[in-house]
Design a protein around this motif. Structure first.
Motif, PDB file in Angstrom:
ATOM      1  N   ALA A   5       0.820  -1.215   0.000  1.00  0.00           N
ATOM      2  CA  ALA A   5       0.000   0.000   0.000  1.00  0.00           C
ATOM      3  C   ALA A   5       0.855   1.267   0.000  1.00  0.00           C
ATOM      4  O   ALA A   5       1.903   1.327   0.648  1.00  0.00           O
ATOM      5  N   GLY A   6       0.369   2.280  -0.713  1.00  0.00           N
ATOM      6  CA  GLY A   6       1.075   3.553  -0.706  1.00  0.00           C
ATOM      7  C   GLY A   6       0.419   4.572  -1.618  1.00  0.00           C
ATOM      8  O   GLY A   6      -0.464   4.248  -2.407  1.00  0.00           O
ATOM      9  N   PHE A   7       0.850   5.827  -1.467  1.00  0.00           N
ATOM     10  CA  PHE A   7       0.418   6.890  -2.380  1.00  0.00           C
ATOM     11  C   PHE A   7       1.508   7.942  -2.436  1.00  0.00           C
ATOM     12  O   PHE A   7       2.532   7.844  -1.749  1.00  0.00           O
ATOM     13  N   LEU A   8       1.305   8.945  -3.263  1.00  0.00           N
ATOM     14  CA  LEU A   8       2.304   9.989  -3.479  1.00  0.00           C
ATOM     15  C   LEU A   8       1.783  11.363  -3.083  1.00  0.00           C
ATOM     16  O   LEU A   8       0.595  11.650  -3.246  1.00  0.00           O
TER      17      LEU A   8
ATOM     18  N   GLN B  58      10.703  13.929  -4.864  1.00  0.00           N
ATOM     19  CA  GLN B  58      10.086  12.884  -4.056  1.00  0.00           C
ATOM     20  C   GLN B  58      10.899  12.622  -2.780  1.00  0.00           C
ATOM     21  O   GLN B  58      11.175  11.479  -2.436  1.00  0.00           O
ATOM     22  N   GLY B  59      11.245  13.674  -2.086  1.00  0.00           N
ATOM     23  CA  GLY B  59      12.044  13.508  -0.877  1.00  0.00           C
ATOM     24  C   GLY B  59      11.341  12.672   0.179  1.00  0.00           C
ATOM     25  O   GLY B  59      11.959  11.824   0.838  1.00  0.00           O
ATOM     26  N   ASN B  60      10.033  12.911   0.353  1.00  0.00           N
ATOM     27  CA  ASN B  60       9.278  12.138   1.348  1.00  0.00           C
ATOM     28  C   ASN B  60       9.162  10.676   0.933  1.00  0.00           C
ATOM     29  O   ASN B  60       9.397   9.757   1.729  1.00  0.00           O
ATOM     30  N   TYR B  61       8.816  10.444  -0.316  1.00  0.00           N
ATOM     31  CA  TYR B  61       8.663   9.083  -0.839  1.00  0.00           C
ATOM     32  C   TYR B  61       9.994   8.330  -0.822  1.00  0.00           C
ATOM     33  O   TYR B  61      10.067   7.163  -0.418  1.00  0.00           O
TER      34      TYR B  61
ATOM     35  N   LEU C  32      11.718  19.780  -2.189  1.00  0.00           N
ATOM     36  CA  LEU C  32      11.924  19.894  -0.743  1.00  0.00           C
ATOM     37  C   LEU C  32      11.543  21.262  -0.191  1.00  0.00           C
ATOM     38  O   LEU C  32      10.957  21.360   0.889  1.00  0.00           O
ATOM     39  N   VAL C  33      11.855  22.312  -0.924  1.00  0.00           N
ATOM     40  CA  VAL C  33      11.567  23.647  -0.397  1.00  0.00           C
ATOM     41  C   VAL C  33      10.065  23.921  -0.344  1.00  0.00           C
ATOM     42  O   VAL C  33       9.628  24.839   0.347  1.00  0.00           O
ATOM     43  N   ASN C  34       9.273  23.140  -1.068  1.00  0.00           N
ATOM     44  CA  ASN C  34       7.819  23.316  -1.081  1.00  0.00           C
ATOM     45  C   ASN C  34       7.064  22.193  -0.382  1.00  0.00           C
ATOM     46  O   ASN C  34       5.828  22.169  -0.397  1.00  0.00           O
ATOM     47  N   LEU C  35       7.790  21.268   0.248  1.00  0.00           N
ATOM     48  CA  LEU C  35       7.171  20.086   0.840  1.00  0.00           C
ATOM     49  C   LEU C  35       6.593  20.419   2.214  1.00  0.00           C
ATOM     50  O   LEU C  35       7.329  20.747   3.144  1.00  0.00           O
ATOM     51  N   ASP C  36       5.270  20.349   2.331  1.00  0.00           N
ATOM     52  CA  ASP C  36       4.620  20.616   3.608  1.00  0.00           C
ATOM     53  C   ASP C  36       4.884  19.482   4.593  1.00  0.00           C
ATOM     54  O   ASP C  36       5.035  18.324   4.216  1.00  0.00           O
ATOM     55  N   GLU C  37       4.886  19.840   5.868  1.00  0.00           N
ATOM     56  CA  GLU C  37       5.079  18.831   6.906  1.00  0.00           C
ATOM     57  C   GLU C  37       3.985  17.774   6.851  1.00  0.00           C
ATOM     58  O   GLU C  37       4.243  16.581   7.059  1.00  0.00           O
ATOM     59  N   ASP C  38       2.759  18.193   6.547  1.00  0.00           N
ATOM     60  CA  ASP C  38       1.661  17.232   6.456  1.00  0.00           C
ATOM     61  C   ASP C  38       1.889  16.226   5.328  1.00  0.00           C
ATOM     62  O   ASP C  38       1.548  15.040   5.456  1.00  0.00           O
ATOM     63  N   ASP C  39       2.444  16.692   4.215  1.00  0.00           N
ATOM     64  CA  ASP C  39       2.723  15.795   3.097  1.00  0.00           C
ATOM     65  C   ASP C  39       3.856  14.829   3.442  1.00  0.00           C
ATOM     66  O   ASP C  39       3.858  13.678   3.011  1.00  0.00           O
ATOM     67  N   TRP C  40       4.824  15.305   4.192  1.00  0.00           N
ATOM     68  CA  TRP C  40       5.890  14.416   4.678  1.00  0.00           C
ATOM     69  C   TRP C  40       5.297  13.338   5.589  1.00  0.00           C
ATOM     70  O   TRP C  40       5.529  12.145   5.401  1.00  0.00           O
ATOM     71  N   ASP C  41       4.518  13.771   6.568  1.00  0.00           N
ATOM     72  CA  ASP C  41       3.957  12.827   7.541  1.00  0.00           C
ATOM     73  C   ASP C  41       3.020  11.815   6.891  1.00  0.00           C
ATOM     74  O   ASP C  41       3.026  10.631   7.241  1.00  0.00           O
ATOM     75  N   ALA C  42       2.210  12.269   5.944  1.00  0.00           N
ATOM     76  CA  ALA C  42       1.239  11.375   5.314  1.00  0.00           C
ATOM     77  C   ALA C  42       1.926  10.257   4.541  1.00  0.00           C
ATOM     78  O   ALA C  42       1.521   9.092   4.612  1.00  0.00           O
ATOM     79  N   VAL C  43       2.979  10.607   3.793  1.00  0.00           N
ATOM     80  CA  VAL C  43       3.683   9.594   3.008  1.00  0.00           C
ATOM     81  C   VAL C  43       4.460   8.649   3.915  1.00  0.00           C
ATOM     82  O   VAL C  43       4.477   7.432   3.698  1.00  0.00           O
ATOM     83  N   MET C  44       5.092   9.189   4.954  1.00  0.00           N
ATOM     84  CA  MET C  44       5.781   8.323   5.911  1.00  0.00           C
ATOM     85  C   MET C  44       4.794   7.369   6.587  1.00  0.00           C
ATOM     86  O   MET C  44       5.088   6.194   6.800  1.00  0.00           O
ATOM     87  N   ARG C  45       3.637   7.884   6.884  1.00  0.00           N
ATOM     88  CA  ARG C  45       2.638   7.073   7.592  1.00  0.00           C
ATOM     89  C   ARG C  45       2.195   5.885   6.754  1.00  0.00           C
ATOM     90  O   ARG C  45       2.226   4.741   7.215  1.00  0.00           O
ATOM     91  N   VAL C  46       1.783   6.130   5.515  1.00  0.00           N
ATOM     92  CA  VAL C  46       1.205   5.034   4.736  1.00  0.00           C
ATOM     93  C   VAL C  46       2.281   4.057   4.270  1.00  0.00           C
ATOM     94  O   VAL C  46       2.071   2.842   4.289  1.00  0.00           O
ATOM     95  N   HIS C  47       3.442   4.560   3.869  1.00  0.00           N
ATOM     96  CA  HIS C  47       4.470   3.655   3.355  1.00  0.00           C
ATOM     97  C   HIS C  47       5.226   2.967   4.493  1.00  0.00           C
ATOM     98  O   HIS C  47       5.299   1.732   4.532  1.00  0.00           O
ATOM     99  N   LEU C  48       5.799   3.736   5.393  1.00  0.00           N
ATOM    100  CA  LEU C  48       6.687   3.161   6.404  1.00  0.00           C
ATOM    101  C   LEU C  48       5.917   2.554   7.573  1.00  0.00           C
ATOM    102  O   LEU C  48       6.115   1.387   7.933  1.00  0.00           O
ATOM    103  N   LYS C  49       5.007   3.320   8.151  1.00  0.00           N
ATOM    104  CA  LYS C  49       4.184   2.776   9.236  1.00  0.00           C
ATOM    105  C   LYS C  49       3.247   1.702   8.700  1.00  0.00           C
ATOM    106  O   LYS C  49       2.952   0.718   9.384  1.00  0.00           O
ATOM    107  N   GLY C  50       2.788   1.886   7.456  1.00  0.00           N
ATOM    108  CA  GLY C  50       1.912   0.900   6.828  1.00  0.00           C
ATOM    109  C   GLY C  50       2.625  -0.400   6.488  1.00  0.00           C
ATOM    110  O   GLY C  50       1.978  -1.412   6.197  1.00  0.00           O
ATOM    111  N   HIS C  51       3.942  -0.412   6.487  1.00  0.00           N
ATOM    112  CA  HIS C  51       4.713  -1.651   6.407  1.00  0.00           C
ATOM    113  C   HIS C  51       4.956  -2.219   7.805  1.00  0.00           C
ATOM    114  O   HIS C  51       4.803  -3.426   8.026  1.00  0.00           O
TER     115      HIS C  51
END
Length: 304
Positions: free
Chosen positions: A101-104, A168-171, A109-128
């Protein structure tokens, strides 16, 4: 239906579309009973209007296989617990977990919101992590009860996690974390009869069709082979999730089209030991000499 996974019970997360759907159908075609997990969200993780997991279950059943749907959020402990429980309640056991499971939420990086970082980490890393942990609890209990399983975990990393990908720094960070998690899990869980490997797939899916629109082209008319079809990745995933892969653990494979590559990660290269503390100038001079002897790094995806 019989095949390389005959009688095995397999969970595939994010299996409503793309790679996950292809994996679920391929496992069923090889005789596995499949738990099809999909939250039914959009590319950005927002809830979707339908149930793709149920549609995949119907495809499997129409072909003569056995499958059940799970629509829980596997990036929560409750969702991960219910995922494993669904397999045990429906089929009485669990043999293979495919974390997919995952999404993008791509941004520079200079435009990456903290929420977008957290959301991708959550589904990919925590979701594993959470499904892996809950499956491990079950398999450890089985091993301690004298029923050591031939269990398999297939995690999903990415070339972005191995080499990096511009925008795709978060991904990339999440997918690199999945490789680290795979190595640790393989080392810790082998004593319980569990093998853990990862794949870095390249295929045309909802997640990649925009990012790689130029390179992931449709097959040429009359060629007969769509190199970017997600179904090309599934045979390796099915083999890794079967008993036939005995002895293979802690490895990362890249799969694209008709090519399978064993990825070789960080290992010691050129080295120098002064056996005393370096000055900054000495350290710099030595580092430059060592770099001249080292293999150059592979380019980051999207770098110019």
């Amino acid at each position: 239906m019989t095949g390389i996974c005959d009688g095995r019970v397999v969970i595939v997360t994010g299996a409503g579309r793309g790679l996950g759907r292809a994996h679920a159908l391929a496992y069923a075609a090889e005789g596995a009973r499949v738990v099809v997990n999909d939250l039914g969200v959009g590319l950005d993780g927002a809830p979707g209007p339908d149930s793709p997991a149920a549609r995949v279950v119907e495809e499997i059943r129409a072909a003569g296989g056995e499958a059940v749907a799970h629509g829980g959020d596997i990036a929560t402990r409750e969702g991960a617990e219910s995922l494993i429980a669904t397999a045990l309640d429906a089929f009485g056991r669990l043999d293979t977990l495919v974390n997919n499971a995952g999404f993008l939420r791509d941004r520079m990086l200079v435009n990456l919101d903290e929420d977008d970082w957290d959301a991708v980490m959550r589904v990919h890393l925590k979701g594993h992590f959470l499904p892996l942990q809950q499956a491990a609890v079950y398999w450890r209990a089985e091993a301690k009860a004298g029923r050591t399983p031939e269990a398999r975990v297939v995690n999903t990393s990415s070339g972005a996690g191995l080499l990096g990908s511009v925008g795709q720094g978060n991904y990339s960070a999440a997918k690199a974390g999945i490789v680290g998690l795979t190595l640790v899990a393989a080392a810790e869980m082998g004593r319980y009869g569990v093998q853990v490997n990862a794949i870095a797939p390249a295929a045309r899916t909802r997640m990649t069709e925009r990012t790689f629109a130029e390179t992931m082209a449709a097959p040429a008319p009359g060629s007969g082979f769509d190199a970017m079809a997600p179904e090309n990745v599934s045979p390796l995933v099915v083999w890794l999730g079967s008993a036939a892969s005995a002895g293979v653990t802690g490895r990362v494979f890249e799969a694209e089209g008709g090519r399978i590559t064993v990825m070789e990660g960080w290992r010691a290269g050129p080295s120098a030991d002064k056996r005393a503390r370096w000055t900054p100038s000495e350290a710099g001079d030595t580092a430059l000499k060592l770099l001249a002897q080292a293999e150059p790094p592979q380019p980051v995806y999207g770098a110019r």
